[in-house]
Design a protein around this motif. Structure first.
Motif, PDB file in Angstrom:
ATOM      1  N   LEU A  62     -23.089  33.287  65.646  1.00 16.26           N
ATOM      2  CA  LEU A  62     -21.681  32.890  65.565  1.00 16.26           C
ATOM      3  C   LEU A  62     -21.037  32.682  66.931  1.00 16.26           C
ATOM      4  O   LEU A  62     -20.107  31.897  67.067  1.00 16.26           O
ATOM      5  CB  LEU A  62     -20.893  33.955  64.794  1.00 16.26           C
ATOM      6  N   GLY A  63     -21.491  33.397  67.911  1.00 14.95           N
ATOM      7  CA  GLY A  63     -20.888  33.291  69.231  1.00 14.95           C
ATOM      8  C   GLY A  63     -21.143  34.549  70.031  1.00 14.95           C
ATOM      9  O   GLY A  63     -21.937  35.408  69.639  1.00 14.95           O
ATOM     10  N   ASP A  64     -20.449  34.675  71.163  1.00 16.40           N
ATOM     11  CA  ASP A  64     -20.648  35.795  72.065  1.00 16.40           C
ATOM     12  C   ASP A  64     -19.310  36.424  72.443  1.00 16.40           C
ATOM     13  O   ASP A  64     -18.313  35.713  72.649  1.00 16.40           O
ATOM     14  CB  ASP A  64     -21.373  35.358  73.346  1.00 16.40           C
ATOM     15  N   ILE A  65     -19.295  37.742  72.525  1.00 17.93           N
ATOM     16  CA  ILE A  65     -18.141  38.470  73.061  1.00 17.93           C
ATOM     17  C   ILE A  65     -18.358  38.593  74.563  1.00 17.93           C
ATOM     18  O   ILE A  65     -19.331  39.205  75.007  1.00 17.93           O
ATOM     19  CB  ILE A  65     -18.021  39.865  72.420  1.00 17.93           C
ATOM     20  N   LEU A  66     -17.466  38.017  75.345  1.00 18.43           N
ATOM     21  CA  LEU A  66     -17.635  37.977  76.793  1.00 18.43           C
ATOM     22  C   LEU A  66     -17.101  39.260  77.426  1.00 18.43           C
ATOM     23  O   LEU A  66     -16.018  39.729  77.097  1.00 18.43           O
ATOM     24  CB  LEU A  66     -16.912  36.767  77.376  1.00 18.43           C
ATOM     25  N   GLN A  93     -18.875  51.151  60.940  1.00 20.11           N
ATOM     26  CA  GLN A  93     -19.014  50.377  59.703  1.00 20.11           C
ATOM     27  C   GLN A  93     -17.854  50.607  58.740  1.00 20.11           C
ATOM     28  O   GLN A  93     -17.758  49.932  57.725  1.00 20.11           O
ATOM     29  CB  GLN A  93     -20.342  50.703  59.030  1.00 20.11           C
ATOM     30  N   ILE A  94     -16.954  51.553  59.063  1.00 20.96           N
ATOM     31  CA  ILE A  94     -15.779  51.761  58.218  1.00 20.96           C
ATOM     32  C   ILE A  94     -14.695  50.739  58.539  1.00 20.96           C
ATOM     33  O   ILE A  94     -14.092  50.140  57.645  1.00 20.96           O
ATOM     34  CB  ILE A  94     -15.233  53.189  58.393  1.00 20.96           C
ATOM     35  N   ASN A  95     -14.446  50.512  59.836  1.00 24.97           N
ATOM     36  CA  ASN A  95     -13.400  49.552  60.195  1.00 24.97           C
ATOM     37  C   ASN A  95     -13.930  48.347  60.955  1.00 24.97           C
ATOM     38  O   ASN A  95     -13.168  47.454  61.315  1.00 24.97           O
ATOM     39  CB  ASN A  95     -12.285  50.228  61.007  1.00 24.97           C
ATOM     40  N   GLY A  96     -15.240  48.303  61.220  1.00 26.74           N
ATOM     41  CA  GLY A  96     -15.844  47.130  61.832  1.00 26.74           C
ATOM     42  C   GLY A  96     -15.695  47.016  63.328  1.00 26.74           C
ATOM     43  O   GLY A  96     -16.132  46.020  63.916  1.00 26.74           O
ATOM     44  N   ARG A  97     -15.098  48.011  63.999  1.00 29.80           N
ATOM     45  CA  ARG A  97     -14.922  47.915  65.448  1.00 29.80           C
ATOM     46  C   ARG A  97     -16.270  47.950  66.166  1.00 29.80           C
ATOM     47  O   ARG A  97     -17.167  48.690  65.795  1.00 29.80           O
ATOM     48  CB  ARG A  97     -14.035  49.048  65.960  1.00 29.80           C
ATOM     49  N   VAL A  98     -16.356  47.142  67.222  1.00 28.27           N
ATOM     50  CA  VAL A  98     -17.581  47.021  68.010  1.00 28.27           C
ATOM     51  C   VAL A  98     -17.411  47.784  69.320  1.00 28.27           C
ATOM     52  O   VAL A  98     -16.391  47.642  70.009  1.00 28.27           O
ATOM     53  CB  VAL A  98     -17.914  45.545  68.279  1.00 28.27           C
ATOM     54  N   TYR A  99     -18.407  48.591  69.679  1.00 26.40           N
ATOM     55  CA  TYR A  99     -18.391  49.409  70.891  1.00 26.40           C
ATOM     56  C   TYR A  99     -19.477  48.905  71.838  1.00 26.40           C
ATOM     57  O   TYR A  99     -20.659  48.983  71.532  1.00 26.40           O
ATOM     58  CB  TYR A  99     -18.634  50.879  70.551  1.00 26.40           C
ATOM     59  N   ALA A 100     -19.073  48.398  73.001  1.00 25.75           N
ATOM     60  CA  ALA A 100     -20.009  47.903  74.004  1.00 25.75           C
ATOM     61  C   ALA A 100     -20.055  48.901  75.161  1.00 25.75           C
ATOM     62  O   ALA A 100     -19.048  49.134  75.832  1.00 25.75           O
ATOM     63  CB  ALA A 100     -19.581  46.526  74.508  1.00 25.75           C
ATOM     64  N   VAL A 101     -21.230  49.501  75.396  1.00 24.70           N
ATOM     65  CA  VAL A 101     -21.387  50.559  76.403  1.00 24.70           C
ATOM     66  C   VAL A 101     -21.847  49.935  77.718  1.00 24.70           C
ATOM     67  O   VAL A 101     -22.918  49.313  77.768  1.00 24.70           O
ATOM     68  CB  VAL A 101     -22.392  51.618  75.926  1.00 24.70           C
ATOM     69  N   HIS A 123     -16.288  49.677  75.868  1.00 29.87           N
ATOM     70  CA  HIS A 123     -15.235  48.724  75.538  1.00 29.87           C
ATOM     71  C   HIS A 123     -15.223  48.492  74.025  1.00 29.87           C
ATOM     72  O   HIS A 123     -16.277  48.379  73.398  1.00 29.87           O
ATOM     73  CB  HIS A 123     -15.440  47.411  76.287  1.00 29.87           C
ATOM     74  N   ILE A 124     -14.025  48.391  73.463  1.00 27.70           N
ATOM     75  CA  ILE A 124     -13.863  48.359  72.010  1.00 27.70           C
ATOM     76  C   ILE A 124     -13.219  47.039  71.597  1.00 27.70           C
ATOM     77  O   ILE A 124     -12.235  46.602  72.218  1.00 27.70           O
ATOM     78  CB  ILE A 124     -12.997  49.544  71.529  1.00 27.70           C
ATOM     79  N   GLY A 140      -9.400  48.074  73.917  1.00 26.50           N
ATOM     80  CA  GLY A 140      -9.254  48.915  75.094  1.00 26.50           C
ATOM     81  C   GLY A 140     -10.596  49.512  75.480  1.00 26.50           C
ATOM     82  O   GLY A 140     -11.645  49.130  74.949  1.00 26.50           O
ATOM     83  N   TRP A 141     -10.554  50.451  76.425  1.00 24.82           N
ATOM     84  CA  TRP A 141     -11.793  51.093  76.852  1.00 24.82           C
ATOM     85  C   TRP A 141     -11.600  52.597  76.892  1.00 24.82           C
ATOM     86  O   TRP A 141     -10.486  53.098  76.951  1.00 24.82           O
ATOM     87  CB  TRP A 141     -12.238  50.586  78.225  1.00 24.82           C
ATOM     88  N   LEU A 142     -12.721  53.330  76.850  1.00 18.43           N
ATOM     89  CA  LEU A 142     -12.730  54.780  76.949  1.00 18.43           C
ATOM     90  C   LEU A 142     -13.757  55.196  77.991  1.00 18.43           C
ATOM     91  O   LEU A 142     -14.770  54.514  78.181  1.00 18.43           O
ATOM     92  CB  LEU A 142     -13.089  55.416  75.605  1.00 18.43           C
ATOM     93  N   PRO A 143     -13.525  56.310  78.696  1.00 17.83           N
ATOM     94  CA  PRO A 143     -14.512  56.767  79.685  1.00 17.83           C
ATOM     95  C   PRO A 143     -15.705  57.415  79.003  1.00 17.83           C
ATOM     96  O   PRO A 143     -15.591  58.008  77.929  1.00 17.83           O
ATOM     97  CB  PRO A 143     -13.718  57.788  80.500  1.00 17.83           C
ATOM     98  N   ILE A 144     -16.849  57.312  79.633  1.00 18.36           N
ATOM     99  CA  ILE A 144     -18.060  57.953  79.152  1.00 18.36           C
ATOM    100  C   ILE A 144     -18.697  58.690  80.320  1.00 18.36           C
ATOM    101  O   ILE A 144     -18.227  58.614  81.453  1.00 18.36           O
ATOM    102  CB  ILE A 144     -19.041  56.933  78.535  1.00 18.36           C
ATOM    103  N   GLY A 145     -19.791  59.405  80.063  1.00 20.88           N
ATOM    104  CA  GLY A 145     -20.443  60.174  81.109  1.00 20.88           C
ATOM    105  C   GLY A 145     -21.341  59.336  81.982  1.00 20.88           C
ATOM    106  O   GLY A 145     -21.446  58.114  81.848  1.00 20.88           O
TER     107      GLY A 145
END
Length: 619
Positions: free
Chosen positions: A49-53, A65-73, A81-82, A92-97
Motif C-alpha cells: 500500500l505504501g510506506d510510512i516515512l 491489534q486493539i486500536n491498530g496503532r503502529v510502533y516503530a522502534v 514512534h507511534i 508522537g514518540w516515547l523514550p526507550i532504553g
C-alpha cells in the motif's frame, strides 16, 4: 513449502509485525528509514500500500491489534514512534532504553507494548488504551493506496540558510511557510531603523499554525547571525536594539514529525511598551449545567509586564514582596516593583533557589562543561570522572546577600526543600537524596536511589521526590523510610510537582507525549492516583514544564507556552487562561501569597535578560 510471493520493499528490512484485525503487514526498513505497509486480502494475496516515512532507522515494528496503532522502534534515537492506523498520522514518540530494537510484543489483555533494551538489560512497558477498530471492510479487487501523507516542499525554498533569508518589512508584516520535515528551518530578515531613546518600538513575532501539534521554535539573532537575542515557541518579543539594524529570524520545526498540515503564518505586530497593557479579566463559575464559559471583561487589575536583569535568569523564588533570581554566576534580590536591593556572585550553572526560614539556598552544577551539555544518564562507556564534582549548595543571607555556608563536592544537585528534619538535596548526578544540617551544612544522611532525583517538595513529615528516569514519584519520610512510590503511565518523565497542603494532594506534571502534558492528582498520604487532568484541544498544555498551587485563589496554575492555565482545586475544572509567553521550567515559576486580594505570578522569560509577571485580582 515453496515461495508464493517475493515483494521488493525497503532497504535493510529487519522487523516484521502483522495486524490480524486489519490484515496488514508492517516491515521495518533500517536503511531506507521507513515502514512498508502490506495488506492481505482474504486469500492471502499481498498488496504493497505504501510506506510510512521516518527520520530515523527503525529496527523493529509492532502493532496494537486493539486500536491498530503502529510502533516503530528507532534505537539510534532511543525512541519509539507511534502512528494512527488508516492514514498513519503521527501521534508522537516515547523514550526507550539503550540498545532497543531486537524484541517487541503486544499483550491484548492489558493493551500494553513491551520493548526489550539489550544494552541496559531492561524492558520498556507502554500502556496504550484506545478504541477498538471497526471491522475491516472487504478489499476491492484493486485495493487503493491509503492517504500516506507525503512531505510538502515549501514553495518559498530555498530559505534554509541566513543568506537565503526572506526579507520582511513593517509595511508587509506577514509571511507564509511550511516546515515540511523535522528540523526544517526557514530564515527571515527584518531591517529596522534606529529607535527613539525614550519610546522605542518593539515587535511581537507570532507563528499561527494550522496543526496544533506543530511546535515552532522561533529564534531572533543580530546581524552577525551569531548573537541570540531571544527564543520561544510560537511567539517571541523583540526588544529592539537602540541602533536598529538587521534582525534575523529562524523558524524551525521542533516537532518529532511533519505532515501535510506543517504550515504556518508569520505575523509581526509593533508594540509601544511604555503604553499600559491590560489583560482581560477571566470569570468562571460552576452551575448545574457544568462549567460556565469564561467571560472576558475589561479590568484594571490583570496586568502583565517584565523586569530587566543584567544577566540571563535561570531560577527564581519569592518571599513576600521580594523576588530572588539567579543566573550564570549571579544571585540578586529585588522588590516586586523592580528596585534592585543587592546582587552577589552565585553559581556558574544555577538550578534552584529556595527561600526558607533558615536562609536563601542555591543549588548549582559548578563550572560550565568543556564540551557542551552533560546528560542526566551519561554514557557508561565514557571514562570515569577523575576531578572532584563541581556542584554545590550555597546559603546566602536573604537581607544582605552575604555567603553564609557552602556544601561542595556534590554531583549536579538540583531540587531543594526544607522541613523540620533539615535541608533536603536532590543530587541528580549522584543519584542520591541528601539530608543536610541547614546551620552547619553537614550531610546528616544519604539515600542511594535507582534513578536520578530532580524536584523535591517538602511535607510536614517527609518530602516528595520526582525520579524522571524511572517515571516515578516517591515520598520519603523524615526518618528515611520510603512510604510510597507511584509510577506514571505513558511517557512519564515528571517535570514538576506541587503540594496542596490543605487537602494533602500532590499534583504531578509530566509529559504524556511531545508538546502535550498531563497532570496526575495523587493522595499525599498514600500516593494513590485520585484523578488526572487531561490535555484537550482547547487546553493542550503544550510545552508545560512547571506548575504551582495558588492557595489565595484556590487554583492550580500550569505554565505553558500559550499562557498560564488556571484549574480549580475543588473540581479540577478549567477556569481560563492568562495569555503570555510563560514557558517556564520547574525552578522558574512562582506565585506570591498576598495578604490582600491581588496576586502576582512570576516566571523566567526564556533566554531573555528579564523576569515577567502578571498581576490579577483574586475573587
Amino acid at each position: 513449502g515453496k515461495e508464493l510471493h517475493h515483494l521488493i520493499l525497503g532497504a535493510g528490512s529487519y522487523g516484521l509485525a502483522f495486524d490480524n484485525e486489519a490484515r496488514r503487514l508492517y516491515m521495518a526498513n533500517r536503511d531506507s528509514k521507513n515502514i512498508s505497509v502490506v495488506e492481505l486480502d482474504q486469500a492471502g494475496e499481498p498488496t504493497h500500500l505504501g510506506d510510512i516515512l521516518l527520520n530515523c532507522s527503525p529496527q523493529t515494528v509492532g502493532v496494537n491489534q486493539i486500536n491498530g496503532r503502529v510502533y516503530a522502534v528507532c534505537p539510534d534515537e532511543q525512541r519509539v514512534h507511534i502512528y494512527q492506523p488508516g492514514n498513519y498520522v503521527y501521534v508522537g514518540w516515547l523514550p526507550i532504553g539503550n540498545g532497543a530494537g531486537e524484541g517487541i510484543a503486544f499483550d491484548p489483555a492489558t493493551s500494553r507494548i513491551f520493548i526489550t533494551n539489550a544494552d541496559d538489560d531492561s524492558v520498556t512497558v507502554i500502556s496504550d488504551g484506545g478504541p477498538k477498530l471497526a471491522p475491516t471492510a472487504t478489499p476491492t479487487p484493486t485495493p487503493t493506496q491509503p492517504p500516506l501523507c507525503p512531505a510538502i516542499v515549501d514553495p518559498s525554498e530555498p530559505d534554509n540558510e541566513p543568506n537565503q533569508a526572506r526579507l520582511l518589512t513593517t509595511d508587509n508584516p506577514t509571511a507564509n511557510g511550511t516546515l515540511h520535515q523535522p528540523g526544517e528551518a526557514d530564515w527571515f530578515r527584518l531591517d529596522l531603523p534606529a529607535q527613539e531613546k525614550d519610546n522605542p518600538t518593539h515587535y511581537l513575532f507570532v507563528a499561527d499554525v494550522a496543526d496544533k501539534d506543530l511546535l515552532v521554535r522561533m529564534e531572533l539573532f543580530t546581524s552577525d547571525i551569531a548573537t541570540l537575542l531571544t527564543t520561544g515557541f510560537g511567539q517571541v518579543l523583540l526588544s529592539t536594539p537602540a541602533e536598529g539594524g538587521s534582525i534575523y529570524l529562524r523558524m524551525s520545526n521542533s516537532s518529532a514529525y511533519a505532515d501535510c498540515n506543517s504550515s504556518y503564518t508569520l505575523k509581526i505586530t509593533p508594540l509601544r511598551l511604555n503604553q499600559q497593557v491590560f489583560l482581560p479579566k477571566l470569570w468562571s463559575g460552576i452551575s448545574d449545567d457544568g462549567p460556565a464559559a469564561a467571560r472576558a471583561t475589561t479590568d484594571t487589575h490583570p496586568r502583565m509586564g517584565n523586569q530587566e536583569t543584567s544577566y540571563p535568569v535561570a531560577a527564581l523564588t519569592l518571599q513576600g514582596e521580594i523576588v530572588y533570581s539567579a543566573g550564570e554566576g549571579t544571585v540578586s534580590r529585588q522588590s516586586n516593583d523592580g528596585v534592585s536591593l543587592w546582587q552577589v556572585a552565585g553559581d556558574a550553572r544555577p538550578q534552584q533557589l529556595l527561600s526558607s526560614l533558615s536562609g536563601l539556598y542555591l543549588s548549582g552544577w559548578g563550572h560550565a562543561p568543556a564540551n557542551g551539555w552533560i546528560g542526566l544518564n551519561p554514557d557508561p562507556n565514557t571514562p570515569a570522572q577523575t576531578s572532584p564534582a563541581a556542584g554545590s549548595v550555597s546559603r546566602f543571607d536573604p537581607n544582605t546577600g552575604d555567603l553564609q555556608l557552602r556544601i561542595d563536592g556534590l554531583d549536579r544537585p538540583s531540587g531543594l526543600a526544607e522541613n523540620s528534619a533539615g535541608l533536603w538535596i536532590a543530587e541528580t548526578g549522584g543519584k542520591r537524596l541528601l539530608l543536610a544540617d541547614p546551620n552547619s551544612g553537614q550531610i546528616l544522611r544519604q539515600w542511594p536511589l535507582d534513578d536520578a532525583p530532580y524536584v523535591v517538595r517538602s511535607g510536614a513529615d517527609g518530602v516528595f521526590v520526582t525520579l524522571p528516569g524511572g517515571n516515578r514519584v516517591i515520598f520519603v519520610e523524615n526518618r528515611g523510610t520510603v512510604r510510597w512510590q507511584t509510577e506514571l503511565d505513558g511517557l512519564g518523565l515528571p517535570q514538576d510537582i506541587a503540594l496542596d497542603t490543605r487537602s494533602n494532594r500532590l499534583y504531578v506534571l509530566y509529559m504524556l507525549a511531545p508538546r502535550y502534558g498531563q497532570v496526575a492528582v495523587l493522595d499525599g498520604a498514600t500516593g494513590a492516583r485520585l484523578a488526572t487532568i487531561e490535555p484537550t484541544l482547547d487546553r493542550p498544555l503544550r510545552a508545560a514544564q512547571a506548575l504551582v498551587v495558588d492557595r489565595a485563589s484556590n487554583q492550580l496554575l500550569i505554565s505553558t507556552f500559550q499562557g498560564v492555565e488556571q484549574v480549580s482545586l475543588d473540581n479540577l475544572q478549567p477556569l481560563g487562561r492568562i495569555s503570555g509567553g510563560w514557558f517556564a521550567g520547574p525552578f522558574s515559576f512562582a506565585v506570591d501569597e498576598p495578604t490582600t486580594g491581588t496576586r502576582q505570578i512570576w516566571s523566567v522569560d526564556g533566554r531573555e535578560k528579564r523576569l515577567q509577571w502578571v498581576r490579577s485580582q483574586n475573587e
